[in-house]
Design a protein around this motif. Structure first.
Motif, PDB file in Angstrom:
ATOM      1  N   GLU A   1      72.692 -12.549 -85.469  1.00 20.60           N
ATOM      2  CA  GLU A   1      73.969 -12.234 -86.092  1.00 20.60           C
ATOM      3  C   GLU A   1      73.830 -12.125 -87.608  1.00 20.60           C
ATOM      4  O   GLU A   1      72.959 -12.745 -88.221  1.00 20.60           O
ATOM      5  CB  GLU A   1      75.025 -13.276 -85.737  1.00 20.60           C
ATOM      6  CG  GLU A   1      74.694 -14.690 -86.170  1.00 20.60           C
ATOM      7  CD  GLU A   1      75.786 -15.683 -85.826  1.00 20.60           C
ATOM      8  OE1 GLU A   1      76.966 -15.280 -85.816  1.00 20.60           O
ATOM      9  OE2 GLU A   1      75.463 -16.865 -85.583  1.00 20.60           O
ATOM     10  N   ILE A   2      74.715 -11.300 -88.175  1.00 15.85           N
ATOM     11  CA  ILE A   2      74.816 -11.128 -89.623  1.00 15.85           C
ATOM     12  C   ILE A   2      76.103 -11.801 -90.083  1.00 15.85           C
ATOM     13  O   ILE A   2      77.178 -11.520 -89.541  1.00 15.85           O
ATOM     14  CB  ILE A   2      74.852  -9.633 -90.008  1.00 15.85           C
ATOM     15  CG1 ILE A   2      73.637  -8.887 -89.432  1.00 15.85           C
ATOM     16  CG2 ILE A   2      74.944  -9.472 -91.516  1.00 15.85           C
ATOM     17  CD1 ILE A   2      72.322  -9.281 -90.037  1.00 15.85           C
ATOM     18  N   ILE A   3      76.007 -12.659 -91.086  1.00 11.69           N
ATOM     19  CA  ILE A   3      77.183 -13.381 -91.573  1.00 11.69           C
ATOM     20  C   ILE A   3      77.372 -13.110 -93.060  1.00 11.69           C
ATOM     21  O   ILE A   3      76.438 -13.298 -93.860  1.00 11.69           O
ATOM     22  CB  ILE A   3      77.027 -14.904 -91.354  1.00 11.69           C
ATOM     23  CG1 ILE A   3      76.792 -15.204 -89.870  1.00 11.69           C
ATOM     24  CG2 ILE A   3      78.246 -15.656 -91.879  1.00 11.69           C
ATOM     25  CD1 ILE A   3      76.350 -16.628 -89.600  1.00 11.69           C
ATOM     26  N   PHE A   4      78.565 -12.632 -93.429  1.00 14.43           N
ATOM     27  CA  PHE A   4      78.926 -12.446 -94.834  1.00 14.43           C
ATOM     28  C   PHE A   4      79.916 -13.542 -95.230  1.00 14.43           C
ATOM     29  O   PHE A   4      80.668 -14.032 -94.394  1.00 14.43           O
ATOM     30  CB  PHE A   4      79.595 -11.086 -95.068  1.00 14.43           C
ATOM     31  CG  PHE A   4      78.700  -9.910 -94.817  1.00 14.43           C
ATOM     32  CD1 PHE A   4      77.744  -9.537 -95.737  1.00 14.43           C
ATOM     33  CD2 PHE A   4      78.818  -9.164 -93.652  1.00 14.43           C
ATOM     34  CE1 PHE A   4      76.919  -8.450 -95.519  1.00 14.43           C
ATOM     35  CE2 PHE A   4      77.999  -8.081 -93.410  1.00 14.43           C
ATOM     36  CZ  PHE A   4      77.038  -7.714 -94.347  1.00 14.43           C
ATOM     37  N   SER A   5      79.917 -13.917 -96.498  1.00 12.79           N
ATOM     38  CA  SER A   5      80.927 -14.879 -96.955  1.00 12.79           C
ATOM     39  C   SER A   5      82.304 -14.231 -96.859  1.00 12.79           C
ATOM     40  O   SER A   5      82.452 -13.014 -97.015  1.00 12.79           O
ATOM     41  CB  SER A   5      80.631 -15.328 -98.389  1.00 12.79           C
ATOM     42  OG  SER A   5      80.728 -14.236 -99.276  1.00 12.79           O
ATOM     43  N   LYS A   6      83.300 -15.057 -96.624  1.00 16.75           N
ATOM     44  CA  LYS A   6      84.661 -14.572 -96.367  1.00 16.75           C
ATOM     45  C   LYS A   6      85.206 -13.790 -97.562  1.00 16.75           C
ATOM     46  O   LYS A   6      85.137 -14.236 -98.705  1.00 16.75           O
ATOM     47  CB  LYS A   6      85.571 -15.761 -96.060  1.00 16.75           C
ATOM     48  CG  LYS A   6      86.951 -15.354 -95.546  1.00 16.75           C
ATOM     49  CD  LYS A   6      87.752 -16.579 -95.144  1.00 16.75           C
ATOM     50  CE  LYS A   6      89.126 -16.172 -94.608  1.00 16.75           C
ATOM     51  NZ  LYS A   6      89.935 -17.354 -94.235  1.00 16.75           N
ATOM     52  N   GLY A   7      85.723 -12.591 -97.269  1.00 19.55           N
ATOM     53  CA  GLY A   7      86.364 -11.780 -98.296  1.00 19.55           C
ATOM     54  C   GLY A   7      85.414 -11.033 -99.220  1.00 19.55           C
ATOM     55  O   GLY A   7      85.847 -10.372-100.168  1.00 19.55           O
ATOM     56  N   SER A   8      84.105 -11.118 -98.966  1.00 23.13           N
ATOM     57  CA  SER A   8      83.141 -10.459 -99.864  1.00 23.13           C
ATOM     58  C   SER A   8      83.083  -8.964 -99.587  1.00 23.13           C
ATOM     59  O   SER A   8      83.315  -8.499 -98.471  1.00 23.13           O
ATOM     60  CB  SER A   8      81.753 -11.077 -99.705  1.00 23.13           C
ATOM     61  OG  SER A   8      81.286 -10.919 -98.375  1.00 23.13           O
ATOM     62  N   THR A   9      82.758  -8.193-100.622  1.00 24.18           N
ATOM     63  CA  THR A   9      82.602  -6.739-100.491  1.00 24.18           C
ATOM     64  C   THR A   9      81.120  -6.390-100.603  1.00 24.18           C
ATOM     65  O   THR A   9      80.353  -7.039-101.326  1.00 24.18           O
ATOM     66  CB  THR A   9      83.375  -6.005-101.596  1.00 24.18           C
ATOM     67  OG1 THR A   9      82.981  -6.523-102.882  1.00 24.18           O
ATOM     68  CG2 THR A   9      84.873  -6.198-101.421  1.00 24.18           C
ATOM     69  N   VAL A  10      80.708  -5.344 -99.869  1.00 20.49           N
ATOM     70  CA  VAL A  10      79.298  -4.965 -99.802  1.00 20.49           C
ATOM     71  C   VAL A  10      79.156  -3.473-100.105  1.00 20.49           C
ATOM     72  O   VAL A  10      79.927  -2.653 -99.609  1.00 20.49           O
ATOM     73  CB  VAL A  10      78.709  -5.265 -98.396  1.00 20.49           C
ATOM     74  CG1 VAL A  10      77.210  -4.952 -98.378  1.00 20.49           C
ATOM     75  CG2 VAL A  10      78.955  -6.704 -97.996  1.00 20.49           C
ATOM     76  N   GLY A  11      78.167  -3.120-100.949  1.00 19.49           N
ATOM     77  CA  GLY A  11      77.840  -1.726-101.228  1.00 19.49           C
ATOM     78  C   GLY A  11      76.404  -1.448-100.820  1.00 19.49           C
ATOM     79  O   GLY A  11      75.539  -2.313-100.932  1.00 19.49           O
ATOM     80  N   TYR A  12      76.154  -0.213-100.343  1.00 21.64           N
ATOM     81  CA  TYR A  12      74.830   0.110 -99.784  1.00 21.64           C
ATOM     82  C   TYR A  12      74.380   1.484-100.259  1.00 21.64           C
ATOM     83  O   TYR A  12      75.124   2.461-100.196  1.00 21.64           O
ATOM     84  CB  TYR A  12      74.930   0.079 -98.249  1.00 21.64           C
ATOM     85  CG  TYR A  12      73.726   0.611 -97.493  1.00 21.64           C
ATOM     86  CD1 TYR A  12      72.429   0.226 -97.832  1.00 21.64           C
ATOM     87  CD2 TYR A  12      73.898   1.480 -96.414  1.00 21.64           C
ATOM     88  CE1 TYR A  12      71.341   0.702 -97.118  1.00 21.64           C
ATOM     89  CE2 TYR A  12      72.813   1.957 -95.688  1.00 21.64           C
ATOM     90  CZ  TYR A  12      71.527   1.568 -96.047  1.00 21.64           C
ATOM     91  OH  TYR A  12      70.447   2.042 -95.339  1.00 21.64           O
ATOM     92  N   LEU A  13      73.159   1.543-100.770  1.00 23.32           N
ATOM     93  CA  LEU A  13      72.540   2.818-101.134  1.00 23.32           C
ATOM     94  C   LEU A  13      71.339   3.029-100.227  1.00 23.32           C
ATOM     95  O   LEU A  13      70.351   2.312-100.302  1.00 23.32           O
ATOM     96  CB  LEU A  13      72.068   2.812-102.599  1.00 23.32           C
ATOM     97  CG  LEU A  13      71.397   4.120-103.055  1.00 23.32           C
ATOM     98  CD1 LEU A  13      72.459   5.162-103.412  1.00 23.32           C
ATOM     99  CD2 LEU A  13      70.470   3.881-104.231  1.00 23.32           C
TER     100      LEU A  13
END
Length: 646
Positions: free
Chosen positions: A58-70
């Protein structure tokens, strides 16, 4: 913690790519994911972004965080200009600005409760606008575009007319300006020149969010990251520190594991010999003792043999004939394409045993110099002299020296007909081509694989003067390190063009910087070049009257630096001193104006908190307009100050 990967596994058919991969990234941490080509780095990014599904984990992000990908390849489709496309990232600020202007118009004609409502909205929105850096968003956009190598003349160019590399730079600019909490970058330096890479390094170092990057640029990784996550044999291992720290720790661990493995193998062999001897006695007690030892041996947890360099490319470069001391002399070389002047009257010479790197921004003519030396294109003017017994081996980044319709095997066999089939297969195996791979056509293999074929031909050439155009392109980090060792152990002479600063730092004994249509010579590696570059830019070298080798390519060693001022005539020195004084005066005036405006800005902020001000519409509008003018002027002054301070 902003990102956690827990026990990620992924297979494609029977090929296991990732197996129980686990690591985490903390807030504001800068981390790198490294590994050989095909290790699964980009696959891992796609799983993190949800573009691919993991078989397990599983992949877990912190709550409410935004992610950008290049990603490596961008399919950017837009009718906008470069500037307008980047500006779409600031859509919310632009809409906010428009709303504020609309409220200003409405407040002029409002009164009573309606005015109070509009006023409350206006105060809230202007505060939000300021928090979002609304007064400076345009200069922020311009700064990012220039940092990524776009000139102001290119800002109006339509996105549809851009190359793949330029579209990637636009996508990178949009991502950086969107300021997500976590940025994932897959090979962000591939389409940037050295100045743009240096700008990106500084940007990421100061970035308030977390960054995870895949890159083969080890100099970039050394400057930016504080954690390295290596994907090797489907597993992930985390190391604290930059790339150099990782490489040192990895080498230490590999040596320790190899020693442990060899000791265990020695012990196993010893026990097997004892067991065999006990059995040979053919007595009841000796057989029991042998069986007891066999049971103990079966319980031993066997250590897998560590992967060593031998499982990667094996390159050995060695000249067949030693050249004379003077290898190459270039006198008065000039080249233009229509109205584009690449270089004019450049001069340099190369001695036997030197390893010389030509560096410079994209489009300055570095590859053109190599092609002229190899007689692939003509010079407009100038003379090229090769020394006695010089034999050139040329590595072309476009691999035009390869016949696209031939197989790998035929390419080597036709070039070196005296080699037998076994010898050719052994050479190709050293460059990771085995079994039926050797019968693939060159046009059907990847750019990286073509690079390896070109290196194989170069190794067999036994040349004593290697001319290499971007030799590390498409190589993974391990292969780059092997090539570095081969070049450093090479007893001939090397001239090459490269953007790989780590490679240059490890291999170059001298650097030629192609800038402003001229060459400046630095006697040292890339670190030395960075140290001395500001000094050289301050010292304006005069054209030498006597020797053509002491002008455009004047060397930067200690005596030359000390004597270079004397090469400027009295008039030039006076002009330079006058320019310097004017710049210092302008800098002082700019700083004074900035301080004055900052003080007034603080006074306005204090006034806006007073009831007699924020209840007075006309005074409120007047102060807000003054504040806008101040912010706009401060933007201009800060840009001017940066230019003067340099």
């Amino acid at each position: 913690m902003i990102l956690a990967c827990k026990n990620i596994s992924k297979s494609f058919g029977t090929d296991q790519i990732l197996n129980n991969v686990s690591f985490h990234v903390n807030d504001r941490e800068k981390a790198a994911i490294v590994g050989v080509n095909g290790a699964g780095k980009s696959t891992l990014f796609k799983i993190i972004m949800g573009e691919l599904s993991a078989d397990e984990g599983e992949i877990i992000f912190s709550k409410g965080s935004t992610v950008g990908y290049l990603s490596q390849h961008q399919e950017l489709s837009s009718d906008n200009s470069i500037y307008d496309e980047i500006l779409t990232v600031k859509k919310d600020i632009i809409e906010l600005d428009n709303t504020i202007h609309q409220l200003e118009s409405e407040m002029k004609n409002a009164s009573g409760n309606e005015l109070e409502r509009l006023l409350a909205g206006y105060t809230r929105l202007t505060h939000e606008f300021e928090l979002k850096n609304g007064y400076a968003y345009k200069s922020e956009v311009v700064g990012v575009l220039k940092g990524l190598g776009f000139t102001e003349e290119e800002f109006g160019k339509p996105v549809t007319a851009l190359s793949g590399g330029q579209k990637t730079r636009v996508a990178l600019g949009k991502l950086l300006l969107s300021t997500p909490d976590l940025i994932l970058l897959d090979e962000p330096t591939n389409h940037l020149d050295m100045e743009s890479i240096a700008w990106l390094e500084t940007f990421l170092l100061n970035y308030k969010g977390a960054v995870v990057v895949i890159a083969h640029d080890r100099y970039f990784l050394d400057r930016v990251v504080t954690k390295v996550i290596e994907i090797e044999n489907t597993k992930a291992t985390s190391y604290d520190g930059n790339y150099s720290a990782f490489a040192e720790k990895k080498a230490f661990l590999r040596d320790a594991m190899l020693k442990h493995y060899l000791n265990q193998q020695k012990e196993i062999k010893h026990q097997e010999e004892v067991i065999a001897k006990l059995r040979s006695f053919n007595r009841e007690k000796s057989i029991k003792r042998a069986e007891s030892r066999e049971k103990m041996l079966d319980k031993i947890e066997r250590i897998d043999k560590p992967i060593t360099q031998e499982s990667h490319m094996s390159i050995r470069l060695e000249p067949h004939v030693t050249s004379g001391n003077d290898v190459l002399s270039i006198i008065g070389l000039s080249k233009s394409f229509d109205s584009l002047n690449l270089f004019k009257q450049i001069n340099f010479e190369i001695k036997r045993g030197e390893r010389v790197a030509i560096i410079g921004n994209n489009g300055t003519g570095k590859t053109t110099i190599l092609k002229i030396i190899n007689q692939l294109i003509p010079a407009d003017e100038g003379e090229i002299k090769l020394g006695a017994k010089v034999k050139i081996g040329y590595y072309d980044q476009e691999h035009q020296v390869l016949n696209q319709d031939k197989t790998l095997f035929d390419e080597l066999q036709d070039t070196y007909p005296d080699m037998d089939n076994t010898e050719i297969r052994n050479v190709l195996a050293a460059f990771l081509f085995t079994n039926d791979d050797v019968f693939k056509r060159i046009k059907d293999i990847s750019g990286g694989e073509r690079g390896r074929v070109s290196l194989a031909k170069l190794m067999l050439s036994e040349a004593n003067f290697l001319i290499l155009d971007e030799p590390t392109n498409h190589l993974d980090i391990t292969s780059k390190e092997i090539l570095e060792n081969a070049i450093n152990n090479y007893t001939g002479t090397v001239l090459y063009v490269s953007h790989d600063r780590y490679f240059i730092n490890k291999t170059a004994t001298r650097i030629l910087d192609l800038t402003g249509c001229n060459l400046i010579n630095y006697i040292g590696n890339y670190d030395y070049y960075l140290e001395k570059k500001p000094e050289m830019e301050r010292i304006k070298l005069a054209e030498a009257a006597s020797s053509p080798f002491s002008s455009a390519a004047a060397s930067l060693n200690t005596p030359d630096v000390q004597n270079s001022e004397s090469k400027l005539d009295w008039k030039q020195q006076k002009e330079e001193q006058a320019k310097l004084r004017k710049r210092q005066n302008d800098l002082k005036k700019t700083e004074d104006e900035i301080n004055k405006l900052e003080t007034r800005n603080e006074e306005i902020d204090a006034l806006l908190t007073r009831e007699e001000i924020f209840t007075n519409v006309s005074k409120l509008l007047e102060l807000n307009n003054e504040k806008k003018d101040i912010e706009k002027r401060l933007e201009e002054l800060l840009i001017l100050w940066e230019e003067l301070a340099e």
